[in-house]
Design a protein around this motif. Structure first.
Motif, PDB file in Angstrom:
ATOM      1  N   GLY A  33     -14.846  -9.934  38.996  1.00  0.00           N
ATOM      2  CA  GLY A  33     -16.026  -9.147  39.314  1.00  0.00           C
ATOM      3  C   GLY A  33     -15.630  -7.758  39.768  1.00  0.00           C
ATOM      4  N   SER A  34     -16.584  -7.041  40.275  1.00  0.00           N
ATOM      5  CA  SER A  34     -16.316  -5.691  40.763  1.00  0.00           C
ATOM      6  C   SER A  34     -17.234  -5.380  41.938  1.00  0.00           C
ATOM      7  N   VAL A  35     -16.799  -4.402  42.719  1.00  0.00           N
ATOM      8  CA  VAL A  35     -17.571  -3.965  43.886  1.00  0.00           C
ATOM      9  C   VAL A  35     -17.718  -2.449  43.798  1.00  0.00           C
ATOM     10  N   SER A  36     -18.918  -1.971  44.053  1.00  0.00           N
ATOM     11  CA  SER A  36     -19.184  -0.527  44.066  1.00  0.00           C
ATOM     12  C   SER A  36     -19.790  -0.153  45.403  1.00  0.00           C
ATOM     13  N   LEU A  37     -19.486   1.051  45.854  1.00  0.00           N
ATOM     14  CA  LEU A  37     -20.033   1.551  47.113  1.00  0.00           C
ATOM     15  C   LEU A  37     -20.622   2.924  46.863  1.00  0.00           C
ATOM     16  N   CYS A  38     -21.878   3.092  47.235  1.00  0.00           N
ATOM     17  CA  CYS A  38     -22.550   4.383  47.124  1.00  0.00           C
ATOM     18  C   CYS A  38     -22.866   4.862  48.540  1.00  0.00           C
ATOM     19  N   SER A  39     -22.392   6.046  48.882  1.00  0.00           N
ATOM     20  CA  SER A  39     -22.655   6.610  50.213  1.00  0.00           C
ATOM     21  C   SER A  39     -23.529   7.842  50.075  1.00  0.00           C
ATOM     22  N   VAL A  40     -24.606   7.866  50.840  1.00  0.00           N
ATOM     23  CA  VAL A  40     -25.477   9.035  50.918  1.00  0.00           C
ATOM     24  C   VAL A  40     -25.373   9.539  52.355  1.00  0.00           C
ATOM     25  N   VAL A  41     -24.931  10.778  52.513  1.00  0.00           N
ATOM     26  CA  VAL A  41     -24.642  11.295  53.846  1.00  0.00           C
ATOM     27  C   VAL A  41     -25.396  12.601  54.084  1.00  0.00           C
ATOM     28  N   ASP A  42     -26.028  12.694  55.245  1.00  0.00           N
ATOM     29  CA  ASP A  42     -26.683  13.923  55.690  1.00  0.00           C
ATOM     30  C   ASP A  42     -25.963  14.351  56.964  1.00  0.00           C
ATOM     31  N   LEU A  43     -25.187  15.422  56.856  1.00  0.00           N
ATOM     32  CA  LEU A  43     -24.417  15.881  58.010  1.00  0.00           C
ATOM     33  C   LEU A  43     -25.233  16.841  58.855  1.00  0.00           C
ATOM     34  N   ALA A  44     -25.145  16.679  60.166  1.00  0.00           N
ATOM     35  CA  ALA A  44     -25.783  17.616  61.084  1.00  0.00           C
ATOM     36  C   ALA A  44     -25.037  18.941  60.993  1.00  0.00           C
ATOM     37  N   GLY A  45     -25.743  20.019  61.188  1.00  0.00           N
ATOM     38  CA  GLY A  45     -25.111  21.333  61.124  1.00  0.00           C
ATOM     39  C   GLY A  45     -24.318  21.647  62.372  1.00  0.00           C
ATOM     40  N   SER A  46     -23.277  22.409  62.182  1.00  0.00           N
ATOM     41  CA  SER A  46     -22.469  22.856  63.305  1.00  0.00           C
ATOM     42  C   SER A  46     -23.165  24.038  63.979  1.00  0.00           C
ATOM     43  N   GLU A  47     -23.198  24.039  65.288  1.00  0.00           N
ATOM     44  CA  GLU A  47     -23.812  25.131  66.038  1.00  0.00           C
ATOM     45  C   GLU A  47     -22.862  25.611  67.118  1.00  0.00           C
ATOM     46  N   ARG A  48     -22.886  26.881  67.364  1.00  0.00           N
ATOM     47  CA  ARG A  48     -22.118  27.412  68.490  1.00  0.00           C
ATOM     48  C   ARG A  48     -22.855  27.013  69.769  1.00  0.00           C
ATOM     49  N   VAL A  49     -22.160  26.295  70.609  1.00  0.00           N
ATOM     50  CA  VAL A  49     -22.772  25.739  71.812  1.00  0.00           C
ATOM     51  C   VAL A  49     -23.361  26.840  72.689  1.00  0.00           C
ATOM     52  N   LYS A  50     -22.650  27.928  72.843  1.00  0.00           N
ATOM     53  CA  LYS A  50     -23.110  29.018  73.706  1.00  0.00           C
ATOM     54  C   LYS A  50     -24.406  29.643  73.179  1.00  0.00           C
ATOM     55  N   ARG A  51     -24.489  29.851  71.870  1.00  0.00           N
ATOM     56  CA  ARG A  51     -25.668  30.486  71.268  1.00  0.00           C
ATOM     57  C   ARG A  51     -26.870  29.540  71.178  1.00  0.00           C
TER      58      ARG A  51
END
Length: 101
Positions: A29-47
């Motif tokens: 048999g076979s195995v497949s993996l599908c990943s859907v990723v939504d990354l949070a944006g990087s922000e400058r903490v000070k700003r």
């Protein structure tokens, strides 16, 4: 909500779908993996003007994005050691970014 983004979710989202196919009367048999990723944006903490819990979230988000960048850089440079264990995000996506197809 931050000064930089009024609709900030302050988190990454990862949805993974694993499909397994097996032939009848066989162990093949076979195995497949599908990943859907939504990354949070990087922000400058000070700003962004965050404090408390939101500050901790921002630091964790920036750290995981840095770790992902380090993994991609190590793979591009074909280094022997790829730092997948540096964050939960890179551990979850190890099979997807490692090029093991």
């Amino acid at each position: 909500e931050t000064k930089m983004n009024k609709a900030s979710s302050r988190s990454h989202a990862c949805f993974q779908l694993r499909v397994t196919r097996r032939e009848k009367n066989s162990n093949k048999g076979s195995v497949s993996l599908c990943s859907v990723v939504d990354l949070a944006g990087s922000e400058r903490v000070k700003r962004s003007g965050v404090a408390g819990k939101e500050l901790k979230e921002a630091i964790n988000i920036n750290g995981s994005l840095l770790a992902l960048g380090n993994v991609v850089a190590a793979l591009a440079a074909k280094k022997k050691h790829v730092p997948y264990r540096d964050s939960k995000l890179t551990r979850v996506l190890e099979g997807s970014v490692g090029g093991n197809c």
